[in-house]
Design an enzyme around this catalytic site. Structure first.
Site, PDB file in Angstrom:
ATOM      1  N   SER A  40      17.943  31.363  20.330  1.00  0.00           N
ATOM      2  CA  SER A  40      19.114  31.771  21.099  1.00  0.00           C
ATOM      3  C   SER A  40      19.059  31.125  22.480  1.00  0.00           C
ATOM      4  O   SER A  40      18.079  31.295  23.206  1.00  0.00           O
ATOM      5  CB  SER A  40      19.173  33.298  21.237  1.00  0.00           C
ATOM      6  OG  SER A  40      20.391  33.697  21.837  1.00  0.00           O
ATOM      7  N   CYS A  44      26.761  27.433  26.635  1.00  0.00           N
ATOM      8  CA  CYS A  44      27.810  27.215  27.634  1.00  0.00           C
ATOM      9  C   CYS A  44      27.240  26.670  28.943  1.00  0.00           C
ATOM     10  O   CYS A  44      27.989  26.143  29.770  1.00  0.00           O
ATOM     11  CB  CYS A  44      28.559  28.520  27.906  1.00  0.00           C
ATOM     12  SG  CYS A  44      29.469  29.147  26.465  1.00  0.00           S
ATOM     13  N   TYR A 428      42.413  46.742  46.484  1.00  0.00           N
ATOM     14  CA  TYR A 428      42.947  45.929  47.565  1.00  0.00           C
ATOM     15  C   TYR A 428      42.169  46.125  48.863  1.00  0.00           C
ATOM     16  O   TYR A 428      41.940  47.248  49.305  1.00  0.00           O
ATOM     17  CB  TYR A 428      44.424  46.250  47.835  1.00  0.00           C
ATOM     18  CG  TYR A 428      44.889  45.740  49.186  1.00  0.00           C
ATOM     19  CD1 TYR A 428      44.858  44.371  49.459  1.00  0.00           C
ATOM     20  CD2 TYR A 428      45.310  46.605  50.182  1.00  0.00           C
ATOM     21  CE1 TYR A 428      45.245  43.881  50.697  1.00  0.00           C
ATOM     22  CE2 TYR A 428      45.702  46.131  51.419  1.00  0.00           C
ATOM     23  CZ  TYR A 428      45.663  44.770  51.678  1.00  0.00           C
ATOM     24  OH  TYR A 428      46.028  44.291  52.904  1.00  0.00           O
TER      25      TYR A 428
END
Length: 555
Positions: A40, A44, A428
């Site tokens: 494994s 990517c 925000y």
């Protein structure tokens, strides 16, 4: 008797299935076969090892065979190829690649995770030793070895995710790089206009971009390889990396008589079972349900493969309700600080499927503009014309693209509509976002369109009309902006002057207003509509036109 689970292939799907099965069943006997030396690894991350962004090769290793044996009591057999499956006897035939010894390994349940193999162009010279694909650690070692040796010139064939990342990282190492893409755009899964900023950014960073062309042949020359293009041009290189796509590795499944789907991948049901109830399949080799459009599709991404491995193991270990609900193709790529991301269906996919849709474009900053470091984001939202259910989204820009696409990916999973985006409450603070986030803004524009409050036309649809049918193009930006560049045939009337100059606007023509990004064009449209004119706003304004028409001089 304890369960005997055999898994063919590691990396994302197979390794995830093995560890998930162990967590579910401590008594199970689990055997993993892997042809390569690594069970494994982070495939990517491979391009970033080429570029020395990742400088330690060991960081690419997710886990080792020894760790899986010690921690999970999983029998991992690397450098071992599974040659065949005897479904009647429920055994696989394995071959030790070092010794050549072959033997049978029985199973109660079998999971196939063979992955996908890189495609090579079917042209003369494609198998020359200087031409590489990038699939595993052995590939990256060969490519990085060439870069470390001091090559100065490379050609990358293919403008998908891998091609862009390889080109970027070669350039980071000082290698003059040409990227050749057969289609007229990079990132072919995206809608073409949303890739314009990426193509421009690549060119700004020294990548020679050749679009709408392909390699016709490769030939060894003194000191390297000559790439002959279909257009007649040539490029010289000391390294060629091919990233033109992948094909599912289905040979083992086909030889065992397992069914393939219409796209060429292994056919599985919602539980990841093949047509043999004792054999499951996961990862890049299988066909999955398209979550948005329905029907089978191939989506070779690490995230779905991991989830599929976990769910297949869960179903095998007794979780009857474990099922894979489909893939929506959420993906992201970054090049030189510019990011492109998408989720769900693209406009081109919707058109191909004859699926009705509407679209809006929003151009906004990733956070409050008065805070230092604000970066623009262009966001495209696709949704159903009746009800506003979200079908897909794409975004390109700098920081914050990932956040918006992830929000919209979850909105698709939840079956939300454009109206829901208007009311979405997102975090925000001025350094993180805006009181009206780009996601909210997309909802405002789409919601207004659906309610009929915001008449809108698409810039390409307007420009495709013949001159006698085209509406009056009213540019409501400042005269300075208008003089720099504007839509063909447009006239300038700044927003702040419209109310005082209504008598100068023809009432016998339709009006299409536009500004830089859409907001002032919307305001102009509202003024004109309430003054008795037939008016609509060009969605996304001049910035959207620039996505479709990136030429420097647009007048």
């Amino acid at each position: 008797m304890p369960l005997k689970l055999v898994i063919v292939g590691g990396v994302a799907g197979g390794a995830s299935a093995a560890t998930s099965a162990r967590r579910a069943d401590e008594a199970a006997e689990i055997v993993v076969f892997e042809r390569g030396p690594d069970v494994s690894f982070n495939n990517c991350g491979l391009p970033y090892y080429v570029g020395d962004v990742i400088d330690d090769r060991d960081k690419l290793i997710v886990t080792s065979p020894e760790r899986m044996r010690d921690r999970y009591r999983i029998d991992v057999r690397v450098r071992t190829s599974v040659e065949s499956i005897d479904r009647a006897r429920k055994v696989v035939r394995a071959r030790d690649l070092a010794s050549g010894r072959e033997y049978d390994e029985p199973y109660d349940k079998l999971i196939l995770s063979p992955g996908a193999a890189p495609t090579r162009p079917d042209v003369p010279g494609a198998d020359l030793p200087g031409i590489h694909t990038l699939r595993d650690l052995r590939d990256v070692d060969r490519i990085r070895g060439r870069v470390d040796a001091g090559i100065r010139r490379a050609v990358v064939i293919g403008g998908g995710y891998i091609g862009l990342e390889v080109a970027e990282n070669l350039a980071r190492r000082g290698v003059a790089t040409t990227l050749v893409q057969s289609q007229g755009q990079v990132l072919s899964l995206f809608d073409a206009e949303m890739t314009t900023p990426i193509a421009e950014h690549l060119a700004e960073h020294g990548i020679e971009l050749i679009l709408g062309d392909s390699a016709e042949a490769f030939e060894e020359k003194a000191g390297g390889i000559e790439v002959r293009l279909r257009s007649g041009g040539t490029r010289q290189a000391q390294l060629v990396v091919v990233g033109v796509g992948v094909r599912p590795e289905t040979g083992l499944a086909v030889a065992a008589g397992l069914a393939l789907g219409p796209k060429g991948g292994i056919r599985v049901d919602e539980h990841l079972r093949t047509d043999d109830p004792d054999i499951y399949a996961v990862g890049d080799a299988i066909e999955v349900e398209d979550y948005v459009l329905g029907g089978p599709t191939l989506v070779p991404l690490a995230g779905p493969a991991n989830r599929q491995g976990r769910l297949a193991a869960a179903h095998i270990c007794g979780e009857a309700e474990a099922r894979y609900r489909g893939t929506q193709g959420t993906a992201i790529v970054g090049v030189f600080g510019k990011t492109a991301a998408m989720t769900g269906a693209s406009e081109k996919a919707l058109r191909k499927a004859n699926r009705p849709f509407r679209k809006v474009y929003v151009h906004a900053n990733n956070h409050a503009g008065y805070m230092p470091g604000a970066e623009p984001i262009s966001l495209k939202l696709l949704f159903e014309p009746e009800g506003g259910k979200i079908l897909g989204a794409q975004a390109v820009g700098g920081s914050g693209v990932d956040k918006r696409i992830d929000v919209l990916a979850m909105a698709i999973q939840a079956g939300m509509t454009a109206f829901d985006l208007e009311e979405s409450e997102l975090a925000y603070a001025p350094q993180f976002g805006a009181a009206k986030d780009p996601v909210n803004m997309a909802g405002f524009v789409a919601g207004g369109l659906l309610r009929g409050e915001h008449p809108q036309v698409d810039v390409e649809a307007v420009l495709d009309l013949s001159a006698d049918r085209r509406p009056l193009l009213l540019d409501v930006r400042s005269p300075d902006d208008f003089m720099k560049a504007h839509l063909p045939g447009a006239v300038n009337l700044p927003l702040d002057e419209i109310r005082d100059r209504l008598d100068q606007i023809p009432r016998d023509r339709e009006i299409a207003t536009y500004c830089q990004s859409g907001q002032n064009g919307h305001m102009a449209t509202r003024i004109l509509l309430q003054s008795g004119f037939r008016a609509a706003n060009i969605g996304g304004g001049f910035k959207t036109y620039r996505l479709h028409h990136p030429a420097p001089d647009l007048r």
